[in-house]
Design a protein around this motif. Sequence first.
Motif, PDB file in Angstrom:
ATOM      1  N   GLU A 229       1.097  -1.257   0.149  1.00 59.89           N
ATOM      2  CA  GLU A 229       0.033   0.128   0.031  1.00 59.89           C
ATOM      3  C   GLU A 229       0.831   1.251  -0.095  1.00 59.89           C
ATOM      4  O   GLU A 229       1.683   1.520   0.853  1.00 59.89           O
ATOM      5  CB  GLU A 229      -0.863  -0.061   1.127  1.00 59.89           C
ATOM      6  N   ASN A 233      -3.516   5.755   2.687  1.00 62.11           N
ATOM      7  CA  ASN A 233      -5.000   6.148   2.756  1.00 62.11           C
ATOM      8  C   ASN A 233      -5.513   4.834   3.495  1.00 62.11           C
ATOM      9  O   ASN A 233      -5.572   3.807   3.082  1.00 62.11           O
ATOM     10  CB  ASN A 233      -5.556   6.365   1.339  1.00 62.11           C
ATOM     11  N   ILE A 234      -6.457   5.058   4.652  1.00 64.31           N
ATOM     12  CA  ILE A 234      -6.888   4.180   5.440  1.00 64.31           C
ATOM     13  C   ILE A 234      -7.935   3.230   4.600  1.00 64.31           C
ATOM     14  O   ILE A 234      -7.937   2.036   4.717  1.00 64.31           O
ATOM     15  CB  ILE A 234      -7.553   4.721   6.611  1.00 64.31           C
ATOM     16  N   GLU A 235      -8.671   3.745   3.799  1.00 60.95           N
ATOM     17  CA  GLU A 235      -9.447   3.012   2.942  1.00 60.95           C
ATOM     18  C   GLU A 235      -9.028   2.154   1.895  1.00 60.95           C
ATOM     19  O   GLU A 235      -9.269   0.900   1.764  1.00 60.95           O
ATOM     20  CB  GLU A 235     -10.533   3.994   2.017  1.00 60.95           C
ATOM     21  N   THR A 236      -7.654   2.644   1.244  1.00 65.41           N
ATOM     22  CA  THR A 236      -6.993   1.753   0.417  1.00 65.41           C
ATOM     23  C   THR A 236      -6.294   0.655   1.469  1.00 65.41           C
ATOM     24  O   THR A 236      -6.055  -0.464   0.754  1.00 65.41           O
ATOM     25  CB  THR A 236      -6.059   2.304  -0.467  1.00 65.41           C
ATOM     26  N   THR A 238      -7.415  -0.714   4.035  1.00 66.24           N
ATOM     27  CA  THR A 238      -8.454  -1.637   4.570  1.00 66.24           C
ATOM     28  C   THR A 238      -8.754  -2.653   2.974  1.00 66.24           C
ATOM     29  O   THR A 238      -8.984  -3.612   3.272  1.00 66.24           O
ATOM     30  CB  THR A 238      -9.683  -0.847   4.948  1.00 66.24           C
ATOM     31  N   ALA A 239      -9.031  -1.770   2.075  1.00 65.42           N
ATOM     32  CA  ALA A 239      -9.147  -2.647   0.704  1.00 65.42           C
ATOM     33  C   ALA A 239      -8.144  -3.403   0.385  1.00 65.42           C
ATOM     34  O   ALA A 239      -8.514  -4.620  -0.032  1.00 65.42           O
ATOM     35  CB  ALA A 239      -9.237  -1.475  -0.445  1.00 65.42           C
ATOM     36  N   ASN A 242      -8.649  -6.244   2.966  1.00 62.87           N
ATOM     37  CA  ASN A 242      -9.518  -7.122   2.486  1.00 62.87           C
ATOM     38  C   ASN A 242      -9.651  -8.218   1.263  1.00 62.87           C
ATOM     39  O   ASN A 242     -10.336  -8.789   0.780  1.00 62.87           O
ATOM     40  CB  ASN A 242     -10.998  -6.451   2.580  1.00 62.87           C
ATOM     41  N   SER A 257      -0.105   7.252   7.143  1.00 60.17           N
ATOM     42  CA  SER A 257      -1.524   7.653   7.091  1.00 60.17           C
ATOM     43  C   SER A 257      -1.850   8.689   7.939  1.00 60.17           C
ATOM     44  O   SER A 257      -0.769   9.154   8.858  1.00 60.17           O
ATOM     45  CB  SER A 257      -2.373   6.586   7.520  1.00 60.17           C
ATOM     46  N   SER A 261      -5.774   8.380  12.623  1.00 54.05           N
ATOM     47  CA  SER A 261      -6.604   7.493  11.876  1.00 54.05           C
ATOM     48  C   SER A 261      -6.355   6.042  12.312  1.00 54.05           C
ATOM     49  O   SER A 261      -5.269   5.738  13.248  1.00 54.05           O
ATOM     50  CB  SER A 261      -6.231   7.483  10.501  1.00 54.05           C
ATOM     51  N   LEU A 263      -6.752   1.787  11.661  1.00 54.54           N
ATOM     52  CA  LEU A 263      -7.155   0.700  10.941  1.00 54.54           C
ATOM     53  C   LEU A 263      -7.631  -0.430  11.485  1.00 54.54           C
ATOM     54  O   LEU A 263      -7.281  -0.929  12.566  1.00 54.54           O
ATOM     55  CB  LEU A 263      -5.690   0.322  10.295  1.00 54.54           C
TER      56      LEU A 263
END
Length: 336
Positions: A229, A233-236, A238-239, A242, A257, A261, A263
Amino acid sequence: MLYTGICRSDEHAVEGILPEMKFPIIIGHEGVGIVESIGEGVTGIKPGDRVIPLIAPQCGKCTVCKDPRGNRCLTFILNRPKGLMSDGTSRFTCKGKQIYHFLFTSTFTEYTVVEENAVTKIDDGATMDSVCLIGCGFSTGYGSALNTAKVHPGSTCVIFGLGGIGLAVAVGCKIAGATRIIGVDINADKFDKAKAFGVSECMNPKDSDKPIAQVLLELTGGGADYVFECIGNIETMTAALNSVTLLMELQFIVGVSAVQSKLSFDPLIMLSGRTLKSSYFGGWKGKDSVPMLVSDCMAKKFDLEKLVTHRLPLEKINEGFDLLRSGKCIRTVLKL
Ligand code: APR
Ligand code: ZN
Ligand code: ZN
């Protein structure tokens, strides 16, 4: 200072989302310069030496410095007041007001002051206007693949974020013998450049209705060996986490990050023996490794010039930040 790159972490600093920063501050941390003068007791460098300031300083004496595995020197991390020299003072003022130091370096300036253990001499013959990238971005990505992930020959790697860091990861994966390198970015303009760095396939998460995790699992027939990563970005993050339900091994987190924030993920996804790792400055010990990386660059083991898409004088620094924000550059190098 001679030259400095503009890194995404400088933008994070401008946004004020890095931990424990104090303002006003001179940011910039990816630079190269010539020693103008030395303080009392300094023996390792002398005026006229070409040097790279170190975001990973190395005292050489603490338990981390003595351990081959680590590079977060305790002397600098634990004892040094944030934004100041070890003696608690700042060496910058503006109109009588104290200015703070950044990441032991502060490179967006014609002259900086660093501690002896936060700088290292490099070969005079290096190409100064690109070798500055060894001060952060290149080494961070390249070392993440080689030192932290220890990518193995024949492996499949996925890189989220095809900026300066992500492309340096690609260089490392390629040198380590990865046969398949998949790049993921929301900016398709990055794809041509990425392919020139050995990324074999590129994909834009926006092009599919399915979650990117699922797309990657299908594409790799069950998952990649290593996922990086390189966005922060926390969203990426996590993506990416996952996305590895069926993966054998997971290598993760190069991006920085925002402060505070968090994770979160289902711990069951770790149950199959996956590894979640991170590193700082690609795991390189600053003083030991930077001169060696410079020599490798001069021996054409990798090409830093290809990462530099824009060059500007210091007065146009804000144009450099605009290029970064708009995604139009890989690296802008400022002449100081
Ligand atoms: N999904 C996929 N790609 C994304 C997304 C997203 N949601 N958001 C941004 N990107 C892409 C951008 O389009 C860009 O190409 O990630 C890339 C990030 O590259 P740069 O902005 O050039 O950043 P870089 O200097 O490479 O740093 C990346 O590492 O050291 C840290 O602080 C730094 O967190 C930052 C990260
Ligand atoms: Zn140390
Ligand atoms: Zn950086």
